[in-house]
Design a protein around this motif. Structure first.
Motif, PDB file in Angstrom:
ATOM      1  N   SER A 100       1.004  -1.261   0.026  1.00 57.72           N
ATOM      2  CA  SER A 100       0.051   0.011  -0.023  1.00 57.72           C
ATOM      3  C   SER A 100       1.255   1.190  -0.378  1.00 57.72           C
ATOM      4  N   GLY A 101       0.254   2.368  -0.510  1.00 60.03           N
ATOM      5  CA  GLY A 101       1.304   3.730  -0.549  1.00 60.03           C
ATOM      6  C   GLY A 101       0.029   4.986  -0.814  1.00 60.03           C
ATOM      7  N   ARG A 102       0.526   6.078  -1.047  1.00 58.33           N
ATOM      8  CA  ARG A 102      -0.456   6.741  -1.781  1.00 58.33           C
ATOM      9  C   ARG A 102       0.598   7.373  -2.433  1.00 58.33           C
ATOM     10  N   ASN A 103      -0.107   8.709  -2.867  1.00 56.39           N
ATOM     11  CA  ASN A 103      -0.149   9.842  -3.060  1.00 56.39           C
ATOM     12  C   ASN A 103      -0.481  11.187  -2.541  1.00 56.39           C
ATOM     13  N   ASN A 104       0.542  12.731  -2.342  1.00 58.87           N
ATOM     14  CA  ASN A 104       0.102  13.371  -1.533  1.00 58.87           C
ATOM     15  C   ASN A 104       0.797  13.319  -0.096  1.00 58.87           C
ATOM     16  N   ASP A 105       1.609  12.125  -0.002  1.00 60.61           N
ATOM     17  CA  ASP A 105       2.396  12.622   1.569  1.00 60.61           C
ATOM     18  C   ASP A 105       3.444  13.360   1.616  1.00 60.61           C
ATOM     19  N   ARG A 106       3.697  14.185   2.120  1.00 63.88           N
ATOM     20  CA  ARG A 106       4.593  15.470   2.808  1.00 63.88           C
ATOM     21  C   ARG A 106       5.773  14.547   2.787  1.00 63.88           C
ATOM     22  N   GLY A 107       5.277  13.520   4.488  1.00 65.83           N
ATOM     23  CA  GLY A 107       6.485  13.136   4.931  1.00 65.83           C
ATOM     24  C   GLY A 107       7.334  12.000   4.044  1.00 65.83           C
ATOM     25  N   ALA A 108       6.566  11.877   3.165  1.00 69.92           N
ATOM     26  CA  ALA A 108       7.087  10.433   1.740  1.00 69.92           C
ATOM     27  C   ALA A 108       8.822  10.218   1.767  1.00 69.92           C
ATOM     28  N   VAL A 109       9.232   9.265   1.970  1.00 68.48           N
ATOM     29  CA  VAL A 109      10.276   9.466   0.611  1.00 68.48           C
ATOM     30  C   VAL A 109      10.240   8.616  -0.650  1.00 68.48           C
ATOM     31  N   ASN A 110       9.104   8.333  -0.766  1.00 72.40           N
ATOM     32  CA  ASN A 110       9.119   7.618  -2.096  1.00 72.40           C
ATOM     33  C   ASN A 110       7.976   8.296  -2.584  1.00 72.40           C
ATOM     34  N   HIS A 111       7.570   9.163  -3.252  1.00 66.05           N
ATOM     35  CA  HIS A 111       6.477   9.863  -4.120  1.00 66.05           C
ATOM     36  C   HIS A 111       5.555   8.710  -5.140  1.00 66.05           C
ATOM     37  N   TYR A 112       4.331   8.439  -5.054  1.00 64.79           N
ATOM     38  CA  TYR A 112       3.841   8.352  -6.410  1.00 64.79           C
ATOM     39  C   TYR A 112       3.065   9.594  -6.669  1.00 64.79           C
ATOM     40  N   LYS A 113       2.218   8.988  -8.334  1.00 62.84           N
ATOM     41  CA  LYS A 113       1.712  10.290  -8.928  1.00 62.84           C
ATOM     42  C   LYS A 113      -0.186   9.291  -8.501  1.00 62.84           C
TER      43      LYS A 113
END
Length: 151
Positions: A100-113
């Motif tokens: 599971s992952g998400r977009n719009n996570d400002r604290g993430a190290v990996n960003h998914y569009k």
């Protein structure tokens, strides 16, 4: 009893799984790098009297999955928040995974569009489910991505 924290997301997920009779398992190992969060999650599991939940203080990128077994399942609810890919690379081929992952996570190290980018990040030999759902919390609206399959 008052807690300063409700523990880790992983720890809380294992509690939810243990309460739902639709899920049958022998053991859940909560892997967490934050000793305090791990301790709180384990305290909650102990209060529930569920001895199938075990804590492991470890970086997920250093797991060797010896305890996994043939019918094991790897669940990662925080793909965006773990640096590196060893945690995924070390999963034995043929193992069932829920990612599971998400977009719009400002604290993430990996960003998914989007879901396509997220699913492409993890090479699975057999995808059983790929989907997304929109959520809104007090800070932002975001898309949550879920991929289930075999590595």
């Amino acid at each position: 009893m008052l807690f300063r924290s409700l523990g880790s997301w992983y720890g809380n997920a294992s509690l939810i799984l243990s309460l739902d009779k639709r899920f049958d398992f022998d053991k859940i190992i909560n892997v967490e790098t934050d000793r305090f969060m791990l301790k709180i999650s384990q305290k909650l599991a102990d209060m529930m009297g569920d001895g199938r939940i075990e804590p492991m203080l470890k970086d997920a990128n250093k797991l060797d999955y010896r305890q996994l077994g043939q019918n094991g399942l790897v669940i990662n609810f925080s793909c965006g928040n773990i640096s590196g890919t060893n945690w995924f690379d070390n999963i034995p081929p043929g193992t069932t995974v829920l990612l599971s992952g998400r977009n719009n996570d400002r604290g993430a190290v990996n960003h998914y569009k989007n879901l396509k980018d997220f699913a492409k990040e993890f090479n699975l030999s057999n995808r059983l489910f790929v989907g997304q759902k929109t959520f809104k919390d007090p800070e932002t609206e975001y898309e949550l991505y879920l991929v289930i399959g075999q590595k």
